[in-house]
Design a protein around this motif. Structure first.
Motif, mmCIF file in Angstrom:
data_model
loop_
_atom_site.group_PDB
_atom_site.id
_atom_site.type_symbol
_atom_site.label_atom_id
_atom_site.label_comp_id
_atom_site.label_asym_id
_atom_site.label_seq_id
_atom_site.Cartn_x
_atom_site.Cartn_y
_atom_site.Cartn_z
ATOM 1 N N TRP A 1 52.505 -15.303 -14.892
ATOM 2 C CA TRP A 1 53.223 -14.784 -15.942
ATOM 3 C C TRP A 1 52.991 -16.051 -16.978
ATOM 4 N N LEU B 1 60.284 -10.719 -15.349
ATOM 5 C CA LEU B 1 59.214 -11.175 -16.136
ATOM 6 C C LEU B 1 58.728 -10.298 -16.951
ATOM 7 N N THR C 1 51.029 -15.130 -20.551
ATOM 8 C CA THR C 1 51.811 -14.920 -21.838
ATOM 9 C C THR C 1 51.888 -16.131 -22.474
ATOM 10 N N THR D 1 55.612 -16.307 -11.542
ATOM 11 C CA THR D 1 55.956 -16.937 -12.510
ATOM 12 C C THR D 1 54.585 -17.941 -12.992
ATOM 13 N N ALA E 1 58.632 -10.643 -21.289
ATOM 14 C CA ALA E 1 57.106 -10.615 -21.728
ATOM 15 C C ALA E 1 57.478 -9.625 -22.997
#
Ligand code: UD1
Length: 368
Positions: free
Chosen positions: A213, A123, A217, A210, A127
């Motif tokens: 994330w 992850l 993001t 996730t 990013a």
């Protein structure tokens, strides 16, 4: 370091916008990942494949290629190796994980390291590389026991089953409030998360990581909660195998499948080609669905373990199953899924019926 060569058979456009979408599959040389690779190629995507060759999944050497795509040996826990494979990728389909119950509790650090540290490194790399789309292989194990209704108390969550009850042959969980018998119902994606094994805990952690994330993001995550996957290319019986591989290995050896408990525990067996199709649907659908969303990936047609074993024995022409009454403390009794969200939002419906699937599986090659 790795060079990440890719392959696109160009049979059909993987994008309606001209440029071909590049999909990276982690764990792409594994049982499910290799089926996904072939399916995505068939849909015209550019596909690249990473795999660590973990001995829990690969007893033999890592294959040099999958569906004509070179396999790069990359361990997701190595940030530099991962970062080297991400430029140019549009979507990551993350299959790499240790699965199953494992040999014993000594496996705990390796499960957490592979499944959660590996996901975290991936992850962070995504990013940094500006990749915003992820399809995650999650699992129905995040639910723990499936859904149950008590006649008096409605929808209830039974506690983990007691070793004494199991030893006495009392396999059905009772109502946590009045101990009355329960009726299992289909589990929807909104059911509470209740991991009951190390593997399950690492899958829940993947879901949470996730989701964090995606929030931080602006990324897009489709978490596919696979039910019990089976089909050609399944690994042979190991401490990390699910029941389908164990029974298939038994019939290959001319042995009866050994059914634990009383055989009436229910699961949803979903064919690996359907799971690959679900991944293709998720890759295609993701741009329209920002944020984090989970889907049951299931056939919608539950079966008992006893019936599944009998059908597999019949198809293989082998001895009928033996119901042993043995039990494993980590096992849940029934987990059967409601597949309607995946149908409504991803357009995914399982196509392979259990009888047809098991007839093929009875003689299909396994992996070494
Ligand atoms: C399995 C996998 C999990 C995967 C999930 C969804 C394990 C331990 N769990 O969960 O990794 O994410 O499917 O695909 O691998 N049984 C027998 N005889 C045996 C072995 C098992 O009767 O030799 C029974 C078990 O007691 C259990 C059922 O079969 O009732 C399913 O077992 P298994 O496939 O191992 O676990 P799941 O919880 O279904």
């Amino acid at each position: 370091m790795t060079d990440c060569r890719t392959s696109s058979h160009g049979r059909r456009a993987g994008s309606s916008f001209g440029a071909v979408t590049h999909v990276l599959i982690t764990g792409g040389a594994g049982f499910i990942g290799s089926h996904i690779a072939g399916t995505l190629l068939d849909h015209g995507y550019q596909v690249s494949v990473l795999d660590s060759g973990h001995p829990g999944a690969h007893r033999g050497p890592l294959p040099a290629e999958v569906a004509g795509i070179p396999v790069r040996r990359v361990d997701l826990r190595e940030p530099a190796a991962v970062a080297g494979c991400l430029p140019g990728v549009d979507v990551v389909v993350h299959q790499a994980a240790m699965v199953g119950l494992g040999a014993d509790i000594a496996d705990l650090p390796e499960y957490v390291s592979c499944n959660d540290l590996g996901t975290a490194v991936l992850l962070a790399g995504m990013a940094a590389a500006g990749i915003r789309r992820l399809v995650l292989a999650s699992s129905m194990v995040v639910y723990g026991e499936g859904g149950y209704d008590c006649a008096r108390h409605g929808n209830v969550r039974p506690a983990a089953r007691d070793a004494g009850d199991l030893a006495a042959g009392r396999f059905e969980p009772g109502c946590p409030r009045c101990a009355a018998p329960l009726t299992p119902h289909l589990v929807s994606e909104d059911a509470p998360l209740d991991p009951r094994s190390v593997y399950a805990a690492t899958k829940v952690a993947q879901e949470h990581l996730t989701a964090a994330w995606a929030r931080q993001t602006g990324g897009d995550v489709t978490a596919l909660r696979y039910h019990n996957v089976y089909g050609p290319g399944m690994p042979r019986d190991t401490p990390y195998s699910g029941v389908a591989a164990i029974f298939r290995s038994a019939v290959a050896a001319g042995q009866p499948p050994r059914v634990f408990e009383d055989g009436a525990q229910r699961r949803d067996f979903v064919h690996v080609r359907d799971v690959a199709a679900a991944n293709a649907a998720a890759v295609a659908a993701a741009p329209d669905r920002p944020g984090w969303r989970a889907y049951n990936i299931a056939s919608g047609r539950p079966a008992t373990i006893g019936d599944m074993a009998a059908e597999l024995s019949r198809a293989a022409g082998g001895p009928p199953p033996v119901v042993t009454g043995q039990f494993r403390l980590g096992d849940v009794r029934h987990v059967v899924a409601d597949p309607s969200r995946a149908a409504a939002e991803l357009g995914f419906r399982a196509a392979v019926g259990l009888r047809d699937g098991l007839t093929e599986f009875a003689t299909a090659p396994l992996r070494g």
